[in-house]
Write a protein that holds these residues in place. Structure first.
Motif, PDB file in Angstrom:
ATOM      1  N   ARG A  56       7.893  53.930 -76.503  1.00  0.00           N
ATOM      2  CA  ARG A  56       7.851  53.203 -77.770  1.00  0.00           C
ATOM      3  C   ARG A  56       7.496  51.756 -77.463  1.00  0.00           C
ATOM      4  NH1 ARG A  56      10.743  51.916 -82.506  1.00  0.00           N
ATOM      5  NH2 ARG A  56       9.288  50.579 -83.627  1.00  0.00           N
ATOM      6  N   ILE A  57       6.366  51.308 -77.967  1.00  0.00           N
ATOM      7  CA  ILE A  57       5.858  49.962 -77.739  1.00  0.00           C
ATOM      8  C   ILE A  57       6.067  49.126 -78.997  1.00  0.00           C
ATOM      9  CG2 ILE A  57       3.779  48.589 -77.247  1.00  0.00           C
ATOM     10  CD1 ILE A  57       4.760  50.331 -74.858  1.00  0.00           C
ATOM     11  N   ILE A  58       6.672  47.942 -78.830  1.00  0.00           N
ATOM     12  CA  ILE A  58       6.876  47.022 -79.944  1.00  0.00           C
ATOM     13  C   ILE A  58       6.104  45.737 -79.625  1.00  0.00           C
ATOM     14  CG2 ILE A  58       8.552  45.688 -81.286  1.00  0.00           C
ATOM     15  CD1 ILE A  58      10.656  47.837 -80.411  1.00  0.00           C
ATOM     16  N   PRO A  59       5.040  45.444 -80.368  1.00  0.00           N
ATOM     17  CA  PRO A  59       4.231  44.244 -80.107  1.00  0.00           C
ATOM     18  C   PRO A  59       4.946  42.953 -80.492  1.00  0.00           C
ATOM     19  CG  PRO A  59       3.052  45.838 -81.502  1.00  0.00           C
ATOM     20  CD  PRO A  59       4.470  46.262 -81.430  1.00  0.00           C
ATOM     21  N   VAL A  60       4.833  41.941 -79.621  1.00  0.00           N
ATOM     22  CA  VAL A  60       5.373  40.612 -79.900  1.00  0.00           C
ATOM     23  C   VAL A  60       4.278  39.605 -79.566  1.00  0.00           C
ATOM     24  CG1 VAL A  60       7.143  38.901 -79.359  1.00  0.00           C
ATOM     25  CG2 VAL A  60       7.729  41.347 -79.371  1.00  0.00           C
ATOM     26  N   ASN A  61       3.763  38.959 -80.623  1.00  0.00           N
ATOM     27  CA  ASN A  61       2.688  37.989 -80.453  1.00  0.00           C
ATOM     28  C   ASN A  61       2.629  37.134 -81.719  1.00  0.00           C
ATOM     29  OD1 ASN A  61       0.238  36.599 -80.365  1.00  0.00           O
ATOM     30  ND2 ASN A  61      -0.855  38.286 -79.394  1.00  0.00           N
ATOM     31  N   PRO A  62       2.998  35.847 -81.636  1.00  0.00           N
ATOM     32  CA  PRO A  62       3.023  35.025 -82.854  1.00  0.00           C
ATOM     33  C   PRO A  62       1.674  34.926 -83.554  1.00  0.00           C
ATOM     34  CG  PRO A  62       3.415  33.686 -80.887  1.00  0.00           C
ATOM     35  CD  PRO A  62       3.424  35.116 -80.453  1.00  0.00           C
ATOM     36  N   ALA A  63       0.579  35.017 -82.811  1.00  0.00           N
ATOM     37  CA  ALA A  63      -0.751  34.918 -83.426  1.00  0.00           C
ATOM     38  C   ALA A  63      -1.098  36.162 -84.244  1.00  0.00           C
ATOM     39  CB  ALA A  63      -1.806  34.693 -82.348  1.00  0.00           C
ATOM     40  N   ALA A  64      -0.402  37.262 -83.993  1.00  0.00           N
ATOM     41  CA  ALA A  64      -0.694  38.511 -84.700  1.00  0.00           C
ATOM     42  C   ALA A  64       0.507  39.014 -85.509  1.00  0.00           C
ATOM     43  CB  ALA A  64      -1.130  39.577 -83.701  1.00  0.00           C
ATOM     44  N   ALA A  65       1.514  38.175 -85.678  1.00  0.00           N
ATOM     45  CA  ALA A  65       2.728  38.580 -86.397  1.00  0.00           C
ATOM     46  C   ALA A  65       2.392  39.120 -87.782  1.00  0.00           C
ATOM     47  CB  ALA A  65       3.687  37.407 -86.505  1.00  0.00           C
TER      48      ALA A  65
ATOM     49  N   LYS B 273      -6.693  42.954 -79.525  1.00  0.00           N
ATOM     50  CA  LYS B 273      -8.059  43.244 -79.080  1.00  0.00           C
ATOM     51  C   LYS B 273      -8.025  44.353 -78.033  1.00  0.00           C
ATOM     52  CE  LYS B 273      -9.599  38.515 -79.917  1.00  0.00           C
ATOM     53  NZ  LYS B 273      -8.413  38.126 -80.665  1.00  0.00           N
ATOM     54  N   SER B 274      -8.728  45.448 -78.322  1.00  0.00           N
ATOM     55  CA  SER B 274      -8.639  46.638 -77.482  1.00  0.00           C
ATOM     56  C   SER B 274      -9.250  46.478 -76.086  1.00  0.00           C
ATOM     57  CB  SER B 274      -9.284  47.834 -78.189  1.00  0.00           C
ATOM     58  OG  SER B 274     -10.660  47.582 -78.412  1.00  0.00           O
ATOM     59  N   ASP B 275      -9.997  45.398 -75.862  1.00  0.00           N
ATOM     60  CA  ASP B 275     -10.585  45.188 -74.533  1.00  0.00           C
ATOM     61  C   ASP B 275      -9.695  44.333 -73.624  1.00  0.00           C
ATOM     62  OD1 ASP B 275     -10.996  42.856 -76.023  1.00  0.00           O
ATOM     63  OD2 ASP B 275     -12.907  42.410 -75.031  1.00  0.00           O
TER      64      ASP B 275
ATOM     65  N   LEU C 192      -1.443  49.012 -82.357  1.00  0.00           N
ATOM     66  CA  LEU C 192      -1.080  50.337 -81.839  1.00  0.00           C
ATOM     67  C   LEU C 192      -0.162  51.082 -82.806  1.00  0.00           C
ATOM     68  CD1 LEU C 192      -0.525  49.443 -78.070  1.00  0.00           C
ATOM     69  CD2 LEU C 192      -2.486  50.619 -79.060  1.00  0.00           C
ATOM     70  N   GLY C 193      -0.390  50.856 -84.102  1.00  0.00           N
ATOM     71  CA  GLY C 193       0.391  51.550 -85.119  1.00  0.00           C
ATOM     72  C   GLY C 193       1.784  50.998 -85.348  1.00  0.00           C
TER      73      GLY C 193
ATOM     74  N   THR D 219      -6.306  43.533 -71.330  1.00  0.00           N
ATOM     75  CA  THR D 219      -5.431  44.296 -70.436  1.00  0.00           C
ATOM     76  C   THR D 219      -4.113  44.649 -71.116  1.00  0.00           C
ATOM     77  OG1 THR D 219      -6.428  43.222 -68.529  1.00  0.00           O
ATOM     78  CG2 THR D 219      -4.310  44.296 -68.175  1.00  0.00           C
ATOM     79  N   SER D 220      -3.527  43.708 -71.843  1.00  0.00           N
ATOM     80  CA  SER D 220      -2.241  43.980 -72.495  1.00  0.00           C
ATOM     81  C   SER D 220      -2.351  45.164 -73.456  1.00  0.00           C
ATOM     82  CB  SER D 220      -1.732  42.744 -73.232  1.00  0.00           C
ATOM     83  OG  SER D 220      -2.612  42.370 -74.281  1.00  0.00           O
ATOM     84  N   TYR D 221      -3.459  45.238 -74.166  1.00  0.00           N
ATOM     85  CA  TYR D 221      -3.674  46.335 -75.116  1.00  0.00           C
ATOM     86  C   TYR D 221      -3.871  47.654 -74.366  1.00  0.00           C
ATOM     87  CZ  TYR D 221      -5.502  48.871 -79.172  1.00  0.00           C
ATOM     88  OH  TYR D 221      -5.683  49.770 -80.193  1.00  0.00           O
ATOM     89  N   MET D 222      -4.719  47.639 -73.345  1.00  0.00           N
ATOM     90  CA  MET D 222      -5.019  48.870 -72.600  1.00  0.00           C
ATOM     91  C   MET D 222      -3.777  49.426 -71.915  1.00  0.00           C
ATOM     92  SD  MET D 222      -8.846  48.209 -71.069  1.00  0.00           S
ATOM     93  CE  MET D 222      -8.714  46.480 -70.643  1.00  0.00           C
ATOM     94  N   VAL D 223      -2.998  48.555 -71.296  1.00  0.00           N
ATOM     95  CA  VAL D 223      -1.775  48.993 -70.617  1.00  0.00           C
ATOM     96  C   VAL D 223      -0.775  49.537 -71.634  1.00  0.00           C
ATOM     97  CG1 VAL D 223       0.255  48.168 -69.344  1.00  0.00           C
ATOM     98  CG2 VAL D 223      -2.033  47.523 -68.585  1.00  0.00           C
ATOM     99  N   SER D 224      -0.583  48.826 -72.734  1.00  0.00           N
ATOM    100  CA  SER D 224       0.374  49.258 -73.755  1.00  0.00           C
ATOM    101  C   SER D 224      -0.061  50.561 -74.409  1.00  0.00           C
ATOM    102  CB  SER D 224       0.550  48.160 -74.804  1.00  0.00           C
ATOM    103  OG  SER D 224       1.090  47.012 -74.196  1.00  0.00           O
ATOM    104  N   TYR D 225      -1.355  50.702 -74.653  1.00  0.00           N
ATOM    105  CA  TYR D 225      -1.878  51.944 -75.215  1.00  0.00           C
ATOM    106  C   TYR D 225      -1.578  53.121 -74.281  1.00  0.00           C
ATOM    107  CZ  TYR D 225      -5.133  55.517 -76.800  1.00  0.00           C
ATOM    108  OH  TYR D 225      -5.677  56.703 -77.227  1.00  0.00           O
ATOM    109  N   ALA D 226      -1.829  52.940 -72.995  1.00  0.00           N
ATOM    110  CA  ALA D 226      -1.582  54.006 -72.016  1.00  0.00           C
ATOM    111  C   ALA D 226      -0.096  54.367 -71.983  1.00  0.00           C
ATOM    112  CB  ALA D 226      -2.057  53.580 -70.630  1.00  0.00           C
ATOM    113  N   MET D 227       0.753  53.368 -72.026  1.00  0.00           N
ATOM    114  CA  MET D 227       2.199  53.626 -72.010  1.00  0.00           C
ATOM    115  C   MET D 227       2.625  54.361 -73.292  1.00  0.00           C
ATOM    116  SD  MET D 227       3.226  52.583 -69.081  1.00  0.00           S
ATOM    117  CE  MET D 227       5.016  52.516 -69.246  1.00  0.00           C
ATOM    118  N   GLN D 228       2.055  53.968 -74.410  1.00  0.00           N
ATOM    119  CA  GLN D 228       2.360  54.628 -75.678  1.00  0.00           C
ATOM    120  C   GLN D 228       1.928  56.096 -75.618  1.00  0.00           C
ATOM    121  OE1 GLN D 228       0.119  53.581 -79.321  1.00  0.00           O
ATOM    122  NE2 GLN D 228       2.088  52.858 -80.108  1.00  0.00           N
ATOM    123  N   GLN D 229       0.765  56.353 -75.036  1.00  0.00           N
ATOM    124  CA  GLN D 229       0.267  57.721 -74.916  1.00  0.00           C
ATOM    125  C   GLN D 229       1.168  58.574 -74.013  1.00  0.00           C
ATOM    126  OE1 GLN D 229      -2.436  58.970 -76.790  1.00  0.00           O
ATOM    127  NE2 GLN D 229      -1.876  57.024 -77.710  1.00  0.00           N
ATOM    128  N   ARG D 230       1.868  57.935 -73.123  1.00  0.00           N
ATOM    129  CA  ARG D 230       2.805  58.638 -72.231  1.00  0.00           C
ATOM    130  C   ARG D 230       4.176  58.820 -72.863  1.00  0.00           C
ATOM    131  NH1 ARG D 230       1.206  55.317 -66.764  1.00  0.00           N
ATOM    132  NH2 ARG D 230      -0.897  56.138 -66.605  1.00  0.00           N
TER     133      ARG D 230
END
Length: 144
Positions: free
Chosen positions: A47-56, A29-31, A61-62, A33-44
């Motif tokens: 390499r962001i690797i998502p880990v979340n069993p609910a969204a496996a 969910k883009s709103d 973020l591509g 904090t975890s998404y916003m922070v990770s998106y900003a880091m990716q833009q910088r």
């Protein structure tokens, strides 16, 4: 002994040298904090690797999202945690098991048990700090 985060200079070096960052608790969910922070880091350029069993199996973020750190099919250097404190010891154990070098608990997250587990296995631990804020500070220092 009381926990102490690495110095700003050490954090700067970590962020300059880090490879893959697995983000445990990254929301799709883009709103959030975890998404916003990770998106900003990716833009910088991180390499962001998502880990979340609910969204496996989904893409966040591509990147393919994994249910656990153990399922990530490539080396992870830094584990950035967006989970409540009571879950962090288990995340620390998983981070140790995959050979991560750094355990980073986001701002507002403190787990001395997780820090002890990670440090006993030679990991660097950062707690109660926002990786995006710390990266902004190091970016400003590099430019200044």
């Amino acid at each position: 002994m009381a926990f102490e985060n690495p110095s700003r200079e050490e954090i700067k070096t970590i962020l300059e040298q880090v490879g893959n960052i697995a983000v445990v608790g990254l929301s799709d969910k883009s709103d959030r904090t975890s998404y916003m922070v990770s998106y900003a880091m990716q833009q910088r350029g991180y390499r962001i690797i998502p880990v979340n069993p609910a969204a496996a199996g989904q893409t966040i973020l591509g990147e393919t999202c994994y249910a656990s750190l153990a399922e990530v099919p490539e080396p992870v250097e830094l584990v950035n945690v967006f989970r409540r404190s009571e879950y962090c010891a288990e995340v620390a154990r998983e981070a140790v098991a995959i050979g991560a070098k750094i355990l980073w608990l986001q701002q507002g997250i403190i787990s001395h048990e997780a820090a002890d587990i990670a440090q006993e296995h030679g990991m660097t631990v950062i707690m109660d700090r926002c990786i995006k804020v710390e990266d902004s500070v190091t970016q400003a220092v590099r430019k200044g």
